[in-house]
Scaffold this motif. Structure first.
Motif, PDB file in Angstrom:
ATOM      1  N   ASP A 168       0.736  -1.391  -0.029  1.00 55.10           N
ATOM      2  CA  ASP A 168       0.073  -0.007  -0.040  1.00 55.10           C
ATOM      3  C   ASP A 168       0.952   1.150  -0.084  1.00 55.10           C
ATOM      4  O   ASP A 168       0.637   2.395  -0.541  1.00 55.10           O
ATOM      5  CB  ASP A 168      -1.024   0.009   1.213  1.00 55.10           C
ATOM      6  CG  ASP A 168      -1.986  -1.149   1.413  1.00 55.10           C
ATOM      7  OD1 ASP A 168      -2.497  -1.288   0.045  1.00 55.10           O
ATOM      8  OD2 ASP A 168      -2.355  -1.743   2.292  1.00 55.10           O
ATOM      9  N   ALA A 169       2.133   1.233   0.619  1.00 58.96           N
ATOM     10  CA  ALA A 169       2.813   2.422   0.840  1.00 58.96           C
ATOM     11  C   ALA A 169       3.770   2.463  -0.545  1.00 58.96           C
ATOM     12  O   ALA A 169       3.858   3.469  -1.056  1.00 58.96           O
ATOM     13  CB  ALA A 169       3.961   2.119   1.945  1.00 58.96           C
ATOM     14  N   VAL A 170       4.176   1.300  -1.097  1.00 54.27           N
ATOM     15  CA  VAL A 170       4.479   1.345  -2.383  1.00 54.27           C
ATOM     16  C   VAL A 170       3.770   2.001  -3.398  1.00 54.27           C
ATOM     17  O   VAL A 170       4.035   2.701  -4.257  1.00 54.27           O
ATOM     18  CB  VAL A 170       5.057  -0.022  -2.822  1.00 54.27           C
ATOM     19  CG1 VAL A 170       5.828  -0.143  -4.447  1.00 54.27           C
ATOM     20  CG2 VAL A 170       6.220  -0.383  -2.118  1.00 54.27           C
ATOM     21  N   THR A 171       2.580   1.655  -3.322  1.00 54.50           N
ATOM     22  CA  THR A 171       1.511   2.106  -4.417  1.00 54.50           C
ATOM     23  C   THR A 171       1.461   3.524  -4.095  1.00 54.50           C
ATOM     24  O   THR A 171       1.322   4.361  -5.226  1.00 54.50           O
ATOM     25  CB  THR A 171       0.025   1.558  -3.872  1.00 54.50           C
ATOM     26  OG1 THR A 171       0.148  -0.025  -4.198  1.00 54.50           O
ATOM     27  CG2 THR A 171      -1.003   2.218  -5.075  1.00 54.50           C
ATOM     28  N   ALA A 172       1.586   4.235  -2.929  1.00 55.01           N
ATOM     29  CA  ALA A 172       1.521   5.469  -2.856  1.00 55.01           C
ATOM     30  C   ALA A 172       2.699   6.210  -3.355  1.00 55.01           C
ATOM     31  O   ALA A 172       2.381   7.373  -3.599  1.00 55.01           O
ATOM     32  CB  ALA A 172       1.107   5.709  -1.267  1.00 55.01           C
ATOM     33  N   VAL A 173       3.813   5.618  -3.057  1.00 51.59           N
ATOM     34  CA  VAL A 173       5.202   6.311  -3.474  1.00 51.59           C
ATOM     35  C   VAL A 173       5.357   5.979  -5.064  1.00 51.59           C
ATOM     36  O   VAL A 173       5.389   6.973  -5.715  1.00 51.59           O
ATOM     37  CB  VAL A 173       6.112   5.679  -2.457  1.00 51.59           C
ATOM     38  CG1 VAL A 173       7.488   5.936  -3.111  1.00 51.59           C
ATOM     39  CG2 VAL A 173       6.094   5.946  -1.132  1.00 51.59           C
ATOM     40  N   ALA A 257      -0.929  13.867   0.742  1.00 50.34           N
ATOM     41  CA  ALA A 257      -1.225  13.153  -0.572  1.00 50.34           C
ATOM     42  C   ALA A 257      -0.852  11.703  -0.544  1.00 50.34           C
ATOM     43  O   ALA A 257      -1.839  10.849  -0.645  1.00 50.34           O
ATOM     44  CB  ALA A 257      -0.595  14.035  -1.679  1.00 50.34           C
ATOM     45  N   LEU A 258       0.441  11.397  -0.051  1.00 49.12           N
ATOM     46  CA  LEU A 258       0.853  10.084  -0.265  1.00 49.12           C
ATOM     47  C   LEU A 258      -0.068   9.206   0.887  1.00 49.12           C
ATOM     48  O   LEU A 258      -0.400   7.901   0.603  1.00 49.12           O
ATOM     49  CB  LEU A 258       2.349  10.028   0.228  1.00 49.12           C
ATOM     50  CG  LEU A 258       3.209  10.044  -1.170  1.00 49.12           C
ATOM     51  CD1 LEU A 258       3.047  11.194  -1.734  1.00 49.12           C
ATOM     52  CD2 LEU A 258       4.533   9.349  -0.761  1.00 49.12           C
ATOM     53  N   VAL A 259      -0.216   9.820   2.051  1.00 52.85           N
ATOM     54  CA  VAL A 259      -1.160   8.839   3.079  1.00 52.85           C
ATOM     55  C   VAL A 259      -2.544   8.740   2.580  1.00 52.85           C
ATOM     56  O   VAL A 259      -3.055   7.531   2.627  1.00 52.85           O
ATOM     57  CB  VAL A 259      -1.114   9.742   4.350  1.00 52.85           C
ATOM     58  CG1 VAL A 259      -1.942   9.166   5.402  1.00 52.85           C
ATOM     59  CG2 VAL A 259       0.232   9.764   5.313  1.00 52.85           C
ATOM     60  N   ALA A 260      -3.054   9.900   1.858  1.00 54.40           N
ATOM     61  CA  ALA A 260      -4.383   9.709   1.169  1.00 54.40           C
ATOM     62  C   ALA A 260      -4.264   8.193   0.256  1.00 54.40           C
ATOM     63  O   ALA A 260      -5.321   7.589   0.251  1.00 54.40           O
ATOM     64  CB  ALA A 260      -4.725  10.768   0.576  1.00 54.40           C
ATOM     65  N   ALA A 261      -3.309   8.414  -0.494  1.00 53.47           N
ATOM     66  CA  ALA A 261      -3.065   7.292  -1.448  1.00 53.47           C
ATOM     67  C   ALA A 261      -2.855   5.836  -1.016  1.00 53.47           C
ATOM     68  O   ALA A 261      -3.494   4.779  -1.392  1.00 53.47           O
ATOM     69  CB  ALA A 261      -1.885   7.380  -2.422  1.00 53.47           C
ATOM     70  N   GLN A 262      -2.048   5.978   0.186  1.00 52.14           N
ATOM     71  CA  GLN A 262      -1.859   4.619   0.911  1.00 52.14           C
ATOM     72  C   GLN A 262      -2.995   4.017   1.272  1.00 52.14           C
ATOM     73  O   GLN A 262      -3.500   3.018   1.430  1.00 52.14           O
ATOM     74  CB  GLN A 262      -1.009   4.769   2.075  1.00 52.14           C
ATOM     75  CG  GLN A 262      -0.523   3.675   2.749  1.00 52.14           C
ATOM     76  CD  GLN A 262       0.272   3.919   4.106  1.00 52.14           C
ATOM     77  OE1 GLN A 262       0.167   5.127   4.827  1.00 52.14           O
ATOM     78  NE2 GLN A 262       0.987   3.165   4.515  1.00 52.14           N
ATOM     79  N   ASN A 263      -4.042   4.906   2.105  1.00 53.66           N
ATOM     80  CA  ASN A 263      -5.289   4.502   2.659  1.00 53.66           C
ATOM     81  C   ASN A 263      -6.445   4.103   1.650  1.00 53.66           C
ATOM     82  O   ASN A 263      -6.908   3.168   1.864  1.00 53.66           O
ATOM     83  CB  ASN A 263      -6.055   5.841   3.368  1.00 53.66           C
ATOM     84  CG  ASN A 263      -5.119   6.143   4.742  1.00 53.66           C
ATOM     85  OD1 ASN A 263      -4.366   5.436   5.069  1.00 53.66           O
ATOM     86  ND2 ASN A 263      -5.376   7.302   5.209  1.00 53.66           N
TER      87      ASN A 263
END
Ligand SMILES: NC(=O)c1ccc[n+]([C@@H]2O[C@H](COP(=O)([O-])OP(=O)(O)OC[C@H]3O[C@@H](n4cnc5c(N)ncnc54)[C@H](OP(=O)(O)O)[C@@H]3O)[C@@H](O)[C@H]2O)c1
Length: 274
Positions: A168-173, A257-263
């Motif tokens: 999920d973090a890789v997706t956000a980054v 932005a990155l935390v929103a994508a991770q969630n």
């Protein structure tokens, strides 16, 4: 060593890039299979790349020892359930590039005890400069690890993760990351035009600056922070711009932005899995 036969279920953009990457990496076209419902796509794969192509997903599974699931996440469940019996019989390594779908859900749809590597690639894979995070479940052998790695390496850099949640973090980054840079380029290009530079020149200047900064960051031994400090002379123009960014809380904007994508990535896994 004899190469493993690899089959791609879904002959779309990502599969096309991976297949081209493998062939450019000297993978024998004869050892590559692709399946898709669209006969015209299959013909193009046969004629242009010389790979084996079929409309029948089961036939593909029977022929290969590595199956890459390259269909849209929304249809991964029916596609997986459709090949369940063939997978049970031939026990291939299953590599999923479908965004958001957890390995345990794929394993359940495929009937349980299956070796699965889940990957999160990004769009620069289309030009051989992708960044992919990979996670292997417990059933994956060392040899299968290497097989999955060499597929994704053919379109760029890879990073292994020992915790699937980190995807999920890789997706956000890196998964969504190219769009963040496009947004920055879009915004810089617009201001450049407002400042009087022609549209064509603005685009070239912004593209080359993004490319040059990335190349420098990759080739220099310095961290991005050091590189930034080095180009920021006291009292100069860059310092004025950076202090404007900092004043507008740029780092907070990036974090949110990155935390929103991770969630959202975790939410999508819940929605599409099970
Ligand atoms: N593109 C990216 O940058 C990117 C990045 C990260 C992850 N991914 C993941 O990569 C996967 C593929 O994405 P993509 O952009 O390559 O999608 P795509 O271009 O739509 O490719 C999917 C292909 O699967 C075919 N298909 C549909 N039903 C099928 C079936 N039952 N059996 C076999 N093939 C079937 C589709 O045919 P039709 O078009 O006729 O339906 C299409 O050719 C997705 O799961 C996505 O999450 C993509």
């Amino acid at each position: 060593m004899k190469k493993a036969k690899i089959g791609f279920i879904g002959g779309g953009n990502m599969a096309g890039s991976l297949i081209k990457g493998l062939i450019a990496d000297s993978y024998p076209a004869d050892d590559i299979w692709v399946s898709d419902p669209d006969e015209s796509k299959l013909k193009a794969y046969r004629d242009q790349l010389g790979v084996n192509a079929t409309i029948d997903n089961d036939e593909l599974v029977n022929e290969v020892s590595v199956v890459v699931l390259a269909v849209k996440p929304q249809i991964l469940k029916p596609v997986s359930m459709g090949i369940k019996e063939a997978v049970k019989k031939s026990a291939p390594l299953v590599v999923s590039i479908a965004a958001g779908i957890r390995s345990k859900d794929i394993a359940n749809w495929l009937g349980g005890d299956v070796a699965i590597v889940r990957c999160m690639p990004n769009t620069p894979a289309l030009v051989g400069s992708g960044a992919t995070g990979l996670y292997a479940n417990e059933q994956v052998s060392a040899e299968q690890n290497d097989q999955a790695e060499s597929i994704m390496r053919s379109v760029g850099l890879i990073v292994w993760l020992d915790d699937e949640q980190l995807l999920d973090a890789v997706t956000a980054v890196s998964g969504s990351g190219p769009a963040y840079y496009f947004l920055m380029m879009e915004a810089m290009e617009k201001v450049a035009v407002e400042m009087g530079i022609s549209q064509e020149s603005a685009r070239l200047l912004v593209q080359q600056t993004a490319f040059g900064a990335a190349k420098l960051a990759m080739e220099a031994s310095d961290s991005p922070e050091t590189l930034r400090v080095k180009v920021t002379s006291p009292g100069g123009t860059t310092e004025r711009a950076i202090s404007s960014f900092e004043g507008d809380d740029f780092r907070k904007i990036v974090r949110s932005a990155l935390v929103a994508a991770q969630n959202r990535s975790a939410e999508l896994s819940d929605e599409l899995g099970g």
